[in-house]
Design a protein around this motif. Sequence first.
Motif, PDB file in Angstrom:
ATOM      1  N   CYS A   1       7.270  -7.882 -13.680  1.00 27.00           N
ATOM      2  CA  CYS A   1       7.760  -6.706 -12.959  1.00 27.00           C
ATOM      3  C   CYS A   1       6.647  -5.690 -12.806  1.00 27.00           C
ATOM      4  O   CYS A   1       6.512  -5.039 -11.748  1.00 27.00           O
ATOM      5  N   GLN A   2       5.849  -5.508 -13.839  1.00 28.25           N
ATOM      6  CA  GLN A   2       4.726  -4.572 -13.789  1.00 28.25           C
ATOM      7  C   GLN A   2       3.735  -5.037 -12.714  1.00 28.25           C
ATOM      8  O   GLN A   2       3.213  -4.209 -11.948  1.00 28.25           O
ATOM      9  N   ALA A   3       3.508  -6.326 -12.724  1.00 29.13           N
ATOM     10  CA  ALA A   3       2.574  -6.860 -11.718  1.00 29.13           C
ATOM     11  C   ALA A   3       3.162  -6.651 -10.320  1.00 29.13           C
ATOM     12  O   ALA A   3       2.443  -6.270  -9.380  1.00 29.13           O
ATOM     13  N   ALA A   4       4.461  -6.915 -10.193  1.00 31.16           N
ATOM     14  CA  ALA A   4       5.093  -6.724  -8.881  1.00 31.16           C
ATOM     15  C   ALA A   4       5.075  -5.258  -8.489  1.00 31.16           C
ATOM     16  O   ALA A   4       4.844  -4.907  -7.330  1.00 31.16           O
ATOM     17  N   LEU A   5       5.307  -4.366  -9.434  1.00 31.75           N
ATOM     18  CA  LEU A   5       5.270  -2.930  -9.188  1.00 31.75           C
ATOM     19  C   LEU A   5       3.862  -2.507  -8.775  1.00 31.75           C
ATOM     20  O   LEU A   5       3.701  -1.712  -7.841  1.00 31.75           O
ATOM     21  N   ASN A   6       2.899  -2.971  -9.500  1.00 32.53           N
ATOM     22  CA  ASN A   6       1.503  -2.650  -9.157  1.00 32.53           C
ATOM     23  C   ASN A   6       1.183  -3.172  -7.754  1.00 32.53           C
ATOM     24  O   ASN A   6       0.503  -2.495  -6.965  1.00 32.53           O
ATOM     25  N   GLU A   7       1.638  -4.333  -7.487  1.00 37.77           N
ATOM     26  CA  GLU A   7       1.389  -4.914  -6.149  1.00 37.77           C
ATOM     27  C   GLU A   7       2.103  -4.089  -5.080  1.00 37.77           C
ATOM     28  O   GLU A   7       1.543  -3.810  -4.013  1.00 37.77           O
ATOM     29  N   ALA A   8       3.338  -3.660  -5.418  1.00 34.99           N
ATOM     30  CA  ALA A   8       4.076  -2.843  -4.466  1.00 34.99           C
ATOM     31  C   ALA A   8       3.393  -1.502  -4.276  1.00 34.99           C
ATOM     32  O   ALA A   8       3.315  -0.972  -3.160  1.00 34.99           O
ATOM     33  N   LYS A   9       2.873  -0.905  -5.348  1.00 31.35           N
ATOM     34  CA  LYS A   9       2.145   0.365  -5.236  1.00 31.35           C
ATOM     35  C   LYS A   9       0.910   0.179  -4.378  1.00 31.35           C
ATOM     36  O   LYS A   9       0.570   1.051  -3.577  1.00 31.35           O
ATOM     37  N   MET A  10       0.252  -0.879  -4.609  1.00 33.35           N
ATOM     38  CA  MET A  10      -0.964  -1.127  -3.832  1.00 33.35           C
ATOM     39  C   MET A  10      -0.590  -1.334  -2.362  1.00 33.35           C
ATOM     40  O   MET A  10      -1.305  -0.865  -1.461  1.00 33.35           O
ATOM     41  N   GLU A  11       0.500  -2.017  -2.147  1.00 34.63           N
ATOM     42  CA  GLU A  11       0.936  -2.217  -0.769  1.00 34.63           C
ATOM     43  C   GLU A  11       1.323  -0.895  -0.132  1.00 34.63           C
ATOM     44  O   GLU A  11       0.980  -0.623   1.029  1.00 34.63           O
ATOM     45  N   ILE A  12       2.008  -0.055  -0.896  1.00 33.23           N
ATOM     46  CA  ILE A  12       2.414   1.252  -0.383  1.00 33.23           C
ATOM     47  C   ILE A  12       1.163   2.080  -0.127  1.00 33.23           C
ATOM     48  O   ILE A  12       1.059   2.772   0.899  1.00 33.23           O
ATOM     49  N   ALA A  13       0.212   2.074  -1.027  1.00 38.15           N
ATOM     50  CA  ALA A  13      -1.010   2.837  -0.837  1.00 38.15           C
ATOM     51  C   ALA A  13      -1.753   2.307   0.366  1.00 38.15           C
ATOM     52  O   ALA A  13      -2.368   3.077   1.121  1.00 38.15           O
ATOM     53  N   ARG A  14      -1.777   1.074   0.597  1.00 38.81           N
ATOM     54  CA  ARG A  14      -2.460   0.511   1.759  1.00 38.81           C
ATOM     55  C   ARG A  14      -1.696   0.884   3.013  1.00 38.81           C
ATOM     56  O   ARG A  14      -2.315   1.234   4.026  1.00 38.81           O
ATOM     57  N   LEU A  15      -0.403   0.881   2.937  1.00 38.72           N
ATOM     58  CA  LEU A  15       0.369   1.253   4.106  1.00 38.72           C
ATOM     59  C   LEU A  15       0.218   2.743   4.388  1.00 38.72           C
ATOM     60  O   LEU A  15       0.283   3.163   5.537  1.00 38.72           O
ATOM     61  N   LYS A  16       0.062   3.522   3.413  1.00 37.98           N
ATOM     62  CA  LYS A  16      -0.133   4.943   3.613  1.00 37.98           C
ATOM     63  C   LYS A  16      -1.484   5.186   4.267  1.00 37.98           C
ATOM     64  O   LYS A  16      -1.625   6.123   5.049  1.00 37.98           O
TER      65      LYS A  16
END
Length: 171
Positions: free
Chosen positions: A154-169
């Motif tokens: 979940c942490q890895a998925a969260l980190n990946e999601a954060k990174m995806e959100i940061a990239r999308l931003k």
Amino acid sequence: MQKELNPELFGEKKMTKTSTMDRTLEAASALSATGANYLNTDRQIFELKAQNQAMADQMNKIVGTVNELIKSSNAKFERQQALLTRLEQSHNGLATEAGQKITQLSQRVNERKSLDLKVQEMVDRHNNVIKSFEVRMNHLQKLLAEKEAQMISCQAALNEAKMEIARLKRL
């Protein structure tokens, strides 16, 4: 009829054809021999009486000694009987006391066995509790490991999601 002693009594033989004078002489000599024989017999009777008296005295002494021995033997027997009675009473008392002690010891052993059984049951229950605790602990450790793995994923998925959100931003 004239009385006459039998001359054969004193070892003399009677002559069949003797004169009256001879008979008178024989009677006189027989009387003197009879007197001597009476004296000899009296002396023998006196000696026998003295021997009898000595024997009676000896028998009285022996009877007295035997009576004393019987009395002392009876006293010894009575003392021995009293000692035997005391020993029997002491033995019976000791046997009773030993029996009571054996009974008490048997009761203590039985109580000890009962307590040992209770302790063994408690140890067995404790061991069962420990085993069930170990099983639960192992199960919890597995669950914890699974949850930790889930948390890491979940942490890895969260980190990946954060990174995806940061990239999308940034886009």
